[in-house]
Enzyme design. Structure first.
Site, PDB file in Angstrom:
ATOM      1  N   TYR A  10       0.812  -1.288  -0.062  1.00  0.00           N
ATOM      2  CA  TYR A  10       0.018  -0.257  -0.062  1.00  0.00           C
ATOM      3  C   TYR A  10       0.981   1.150   0.078  1.00  0.00           C
ATOM      4  O   TYR A  10       1.902   1.099  -0.754  1.00  0.00           O
ATOM      5  CB  TYR A  10      -1.019   0.052   1.056  1.00  0.00           C
ATOM      6  CG  TYR A  10      -2.106   0.881   1.100  1.00  0.00           C
ATOM      7  CD1 TYR A  10      -2.770   0.865  -0.164  1.00  0.00           C
ATOM      8  CD2 TYR A  10      -2.396   1.829   1.969  1.00  0.00           C
ATOM      9  CE1 TYR A  10      -4.164   1.853  -0.122  1.00  0.00           C
ATOM     10  CE2 TYR A  10      -3.380   2.709   1.932  1.00  0.00           C
ATOM     11  CZ  TYR A  10      -4.120   2.735   0.905  1.00  0.00           C
ATOM     12  OH  TYR A  10      -5.435   3.549   0.400  1.00  0.00           O
TER      13      TYR A  10
ATOM     14  N   LYS B  39     -20.865 -19.935  -8.465  1.00  0.00           N
ATOM     15  CA  LYS B  39     -20.335 -19.729  -9.875  1.00  0.00           C
ATOM     16  C   LYS B  39     -18.912 -19.285  -9.529  1.00  0.00           C
ATOM     17  O   LYS B  39     -17.991 -19.705 -10.078  1.00  0.00           O
ATOM     18  CB  LYS B  39     -21.014 -18.816 -10.761  1.00  0.00           C
ATOM     19  CG  LYS B  39     -20.916 -18.898 -12.156  1.00  0.00           C
ATOM     20  CD  LYS B  39     -21.351 -20.058 -12.596  1.00  0.00           C
ATOM     21  CE  LYS B  39     -21.309 -20.280 -14.135  1.00  0.00           C
ATOM     22  NZ  LYS B  39     -22.341 -19.498 -14.730  1.00  0.00           N
TER      23      LYS B  39
ATOM     24  N   ASP C  39     -28.038 -15.893 -15.224  1.00  0.00           N
ATOM     25  CA  ASP C  39     -29.519 -15.761 -14.805  1.00  0.00           C
ATOM     26  C   ASP C  39     -30.121 -14.727 -15.336  1.00  0.00           C
ATOM     27  O   ASP C  39     -30.848 -14.064 -14.357  1.00  0.00           O
ATOM     28  CB  ASP C  39     -29.415 -16.124 -13.249  1.00  0.00           C
ATOM     29  CG  ASP C  39     -29.064 -17.587 -13.133  1.00  0.00           C
ATOM     30  OD1 ASP C  39     -28.893 -18.241 -13.792  1.00  0.00           O
ATOM     31  OD2 ASP C  39     -28.933 -17.859 -11.755  1.00  0.00           O
TER      32      ASP C  39
ATOM     33  N   ASP D 240     -25.662 -18.914 -19.377  1.00  0.00           N
ATOM     34  CA  ASP D 240     -26.863 -19.714 -19.747  1.00  0.00           C
ATOM     35  C   ASP D 240     -27.134 -19.897 -21.017  1.00  0.00           C
ATOM     36  O   ASP D 240     -27.682 -21.236 -21.508  1.00  0.00           O
ATOM     37  CB  ASP D 240     -28.103 -18.988 -19.218  1.00  0.00           C
ATOM     38  CG  ASP D 240     -27.993 -18.928 -17.581  1.00  0.00           C
ATOM     39  OD1 ASP D 240     -27.595 -19.715 -17.017  1.00  0.00           O
ATOM     40  OD2 ASP D 240     -28.031 -17.518 -17.109  1.00  0.00           O
TER      41      ASP D 240
ATOM     42  N   ALA E 186     -37.172 -21.843 -26.967  1.00  0.00           N
ATOM     43  CA  ALA E 186     -36.682 -20.823 -27.615  1.00  0.00           C
ATOM     44  C   ALA E 186     -35.982 -19.646 -27.056  1.00  0.00           C
ATOM     45  O   ALA E 186     -36.058 -18.517 -27.284  1.00  0.00           O
ATOM     46  CB  ALA E 186     -37.658 -20.259 -28.667  1.00  0.00           C
TER      47      ALA E 186
ATOM     48  N   ASN F  68     -34.449 -28.050 -16.278  1.00  0.00           N
ATOM     49  CA  ASN F  68     -34.251 -28.298 -14.810  1.00  0.00           C
ATOM     50  C   ASN F  68     -35.098 -27.835 -14.089  1.00  0.00           C
ATOM     51  O   ASN F  68     -35.770 -26.694 -14.462  1.00  0.00           O
ATOM     52  CB  ASN F  68     -32.782 -27.490 -14.523  1.00  0.00           C
ATOM     53  CG  ASN F  68     -31.599 -28.418 -14.720  1.00  0.00           C
ATOM     54  OD1 ASN F  68     -31.512 -29.414 -14.236  1.00  0.00           O
ATOM     55  ND2 ASN F  68     -30.574 -27.595 -15.476  1.00  0.00           N
TER      56      ASN F  68
END
Length: 755
Positions: free
Chosen positions: A43, A98, A141, A166, A199, A291
């Site tokens: 620092y 994740k 998501d 996704d 879709a 799912n």
């Protein structure tokens, strides 16, 4: 608090997330911050130096900060798993998860960011200015069609990879499975008739990727909740659906599936019936990926089609389409070449690499992670499983190469082989040492005997040894048994593998004469030696090595270490003026230590301790480490004094008289031997740093120590390696897996090379 009854999984998950430090991630510094100087460098005032350098040249941020290994996992929570629009905050556990997967599987650091807006422009504006902080953006998501717009705009605005998992993650893994399913059913991707149900983001991404791989536009029918998306349809359409409309008379999913080769489902539970499956083409390929419950279960498929290949999104069925096979490794490859984006070429490369890996023999570590289930390429194993340790060295190089060839890499990788080694070392601390040994052996291939040649593990290890280019395996066993095992396991041909049936070998008389000459004054008749050569594979294998018909040998899968040592000793002596002992290498927390003697001498004399130290130092140096030997005791340089401490002290004095060329000292406690700061308390110590060769006072302490360190410290163990024999032989544990056998065979080959 919600009083709704919880399942066991839900209950356990809540406990796991709330226990200890809440959540699943924390920040850990990568530099020491223990002194005032450390703080001044990390620092103020020292940190000003890298700041000025980055201001001068922004690319230096990759050299002076974590940017190059840092990904942001970003969501607005509008499509959380299969739960729908839960909001940004409720999606945080998924985003943390994740981030954990990024680190676990590809050593990519990730931070979750939840953006509390459903407005596309606001979301894009919030993310677009994060480029200086991260090396890549993983969108997660976000519901369709907003996700398409968000990703497209961010890719145009940012010069780092932006990837909506996704969409593309599911598509890449599904494409990999499709490649292998087509191979198993004799199809070509260009000619298959495909029906995609759903879709949304993932469905359209799957469709686009398989088209990029060669599937013809007119052969793919896309369906949504209103039925088939056909040319001219107006209801419920948008630009992304319209791009995939085709001229067809089919109007329902059932009609579309008549005669179809492939079904890709990214919709809802129960969307497909057994009757629809029965109407598909022979050997149908069914990926029911909804799912948490698939469009149709594998059990339901089996009631009407025994010839189908089925995949789902669930871990309790074979062939799980699991995104964790993709996103960590895709980002790893993209980050390592500083790719500006993740393009179609990189996605296709990832899919092909994943597919190719599923066709290889599966390591034992994978079977152990899946309750011992033997995985072999076929209808129920078309996709690798997440805990396959080879993924890290397979997918990122393919992605990186595609990035370079397609012109989006800003830092090309020159030596791809070295890059693969580096990737292996990220998650496997043993890899660096074994890669160095392997490099030498590959340049000088050796003939290694696998004495227990009819054992499945030995056969698989021999095939892996051959395929890696380490040398020429020699299996001791019956040819028909070995061939049958290889055929049953799908291991390919015997090319490059030599087989010796001890009972029928042309070497039998030569080896019997040799053995009888050695053992005739130890109570053995000629026929006893003949029986040993004919029936004992360890004796026969050792004779191959002793007589120069092979370079080295590995064994131990079917007999205990002590029994094998006695059998080998009938054929091979120890080297003159040396001692046979066991040396175990332990790699833990970035440190490599060698512990001896872990197998042979229960209470070695001072002379034997000195011999063990010398033999260990030679082997350690041969393996690329500079030895620093410590004779361990409960006493450090005479405090406290005791009768058992004298052997260690005398061993040091014996080495003094021998004038050896390596560092050594003792007697000393393990804490002093391993801690440079503690060694400063004893300024007279001869060690220039922490010891890396620990000579234990007895077999009990040596054997117990390495096993305790292995189990409690989480380290990686190689060995015990047998040191001191006149010919190189290594012995594995009874419970060794195939990787263990290959590693010990590699060490035996390396030992032969160094003689």
């Amino acid at each position: 608090m919600d009083d709704t009854p919880k399942t066991n999984v839900e209950h356990d998950s809540l406990l796991m997330h709330a226990s200890g430090r809440p959540g699943k991630i924390e920040i850990v510094p990568t530099k020491p911050l223990t002194t005032q100087r450390d703080l001044s460098l990390a620092y103020s005032p020292g940190v000003a130096a890298p700041c000025k350098e980055i201001a001068r040249d922004p690319s230096l941020a990759y050299d002076y900060t974590a940017k190059g290994n840092l990904v942001a996992v970003i969501s607005n929570g509008t499509a959380v798993l299969g739960l729908g629009d839960l909001g940004a905050l409720a999606g945080k556990p998924v985003m943390e998860g994740k981030a954990v997967l990024f680190k676990k599987f590809a050593d990519v650091d990730a931070i979750d960011l939840e953006v509390d807006t459903k407005e596309v422009d606001q979301f894009v504006n919030a993310v677009r200015y994060l480029g200086p902080s991260f090396g890549g953006i993983n969108l997660e998501d976000i519901k369709a069609p907003e996700c398409f717009i968000i990703e497209q705009q961010l890719r145009e605005l940012m010069d780092i990879p932006v990837f909506h998992d996704d969409q593309h993650g599911t598509a890449i893994i599904a494409a990999a499975g499709l490649i292998n399913a087509c191979e198993l059913t004799g199809r070509n991707v260009r000619d298959i008739k495909v029906v995609v149900n759903g879709a949304g983001a993932a469905g359209i991404a799957c469709l686009e990727l398989i088209k990029a791989m060669g599937c013809r536009h007119e052969n793919v029918i896309l369906c949504d909740t209103k039925g088939v998306i056909y040319k001219g349809r107006e209801s419920g359409m948008n630009q992304w659906k319209s791009a995939h409309a085709v001229p067809t008379e089919a109007r329902t999913l059932a009609e579309a599936l008549e005669g179809a080769d492939v079904f890709l489902g990214l919709s809802v539970k129960g969307a497909v019936t057994p009757e629809m499956v029965a109407a598909m083409a022979p050997k149908p390929i069914i990926f029911a990926m909804a799912n948490p419950d698939p469009e149709i279960t594998p059990e339901e498929v089996r009631t009407v089609r025994k010839d189908a290949i089925v995949a789902t999104g669930r871990s309790d069925y074979p062939n799980q389409i699991n995104n964790v096979l993709g996103f960590p490794y895709i980002f790893r490859g993209a980050l390592d070449v500083r790719a500006r984006t993740i393009n179609e070429d990189m996605k296709v490369a990832a899919a092909k690499a994943i597919a190719a890996l599923a066709r290889e023999d599966v390591p034992d570590e994978v079977a152990a992670a899946y309750s011992g289930r033997r995985l072999r390429f076929g209808p129920e194993y078309i996709i690798p499983v997440p805990f396959d340790p080879r993924l890290i060295a397979t997918i990122p190089p393919a992605v990186a190469r595609a990035a370079m060839e397609s012109g989006v890499a800003q830092k090309p990788i020159i030596d791809m082989a070295a890059y693969r080694h580096e990737l292996s070392e990220r998650l496997d601390p043993m890899a660096a040492t074994m890669n160095a040994i392997a490099s030498e052996v590959i340049g000088n291939p050796q003939r290694v005997v696998f004495a227990e040649g009819e054992e499945e593990k030995a056969i698989r290890a021999a095939v892996a040894f051959r395929n890696a280019g380490y040398g020429h395996p020699v299996l001791v066993g019956r040819v028909d048994r070995i061939e049958d095992t290889m055929k049953a396991m799908g291991l390919g041909s015997l090319d490059g593998i030599e087989i010796h049936n001890a009972a029928k070998s042309s070497h039998t008389k030569e080896y019997t004469d040799f053995l009888y000459k050695r053992l005739q004054r130890q109570g053995y008749l000629y026929r006893d030696c003949q029986r040993l050569v004919n029936q004992d594979r360890n004796v026969f294998g050792a004779c191959l090595v002793a007589m120069g018909d092979a370079d080295s040998m590995v064994t131990g899968l079917t007999r205990t270490h002590a029994v094998v040592v006695k059998e080998i000793a009938k054929v091979i002596d120890t080297r003159p003026n040396e001692l046979m002992f066991g040396l175990t290498m332990l790699i833990t927390r970035g440190r490599t230590v060698f512990i001896c003697d872990t197998t042979i001498h229960e209470t070695p004399t001072a002379e034997q301790l000195a011999d063990i130290a010398t033999g260990a130092a030679n082997k350690v140096r041969q393996m690329g480490h500079e030895p620093r030997v410590a004779f361990l005791s409960y006493s450090t340089f005479g405090s406290p004094q005791g009768g058992e401490t004298t052997r260690a002290r005398e061993a040091k004095e014996i080495l003094d008289r021998r004038s050896v060329d390596f560092e050594y000292d003792g007697e000393m406690g393990a804490n002093v031997a391993l801690d440079a700061e503690l060694q400063k308390v004893y300024p007279f110590t001869r060690l220039s740093g922490p010891a890396n060769v620990l000579v234990m006072p007895g077999l009990h302490s040596a054997n117990i120590s390495y096993k305790l360190l292995h189990k409690l410290g989480g380290g990686t163990v190689i060995g015990p390696m047998l040191i001191g024999l006149a010919a190189p032989v290594q012995i594995v544990h009874l419970d060794a897996n195939v990787s263990d056998v290959v590693n010990m065979a590699l060490i035996a080959a390396h030992d032969a090379l160094k003689r």
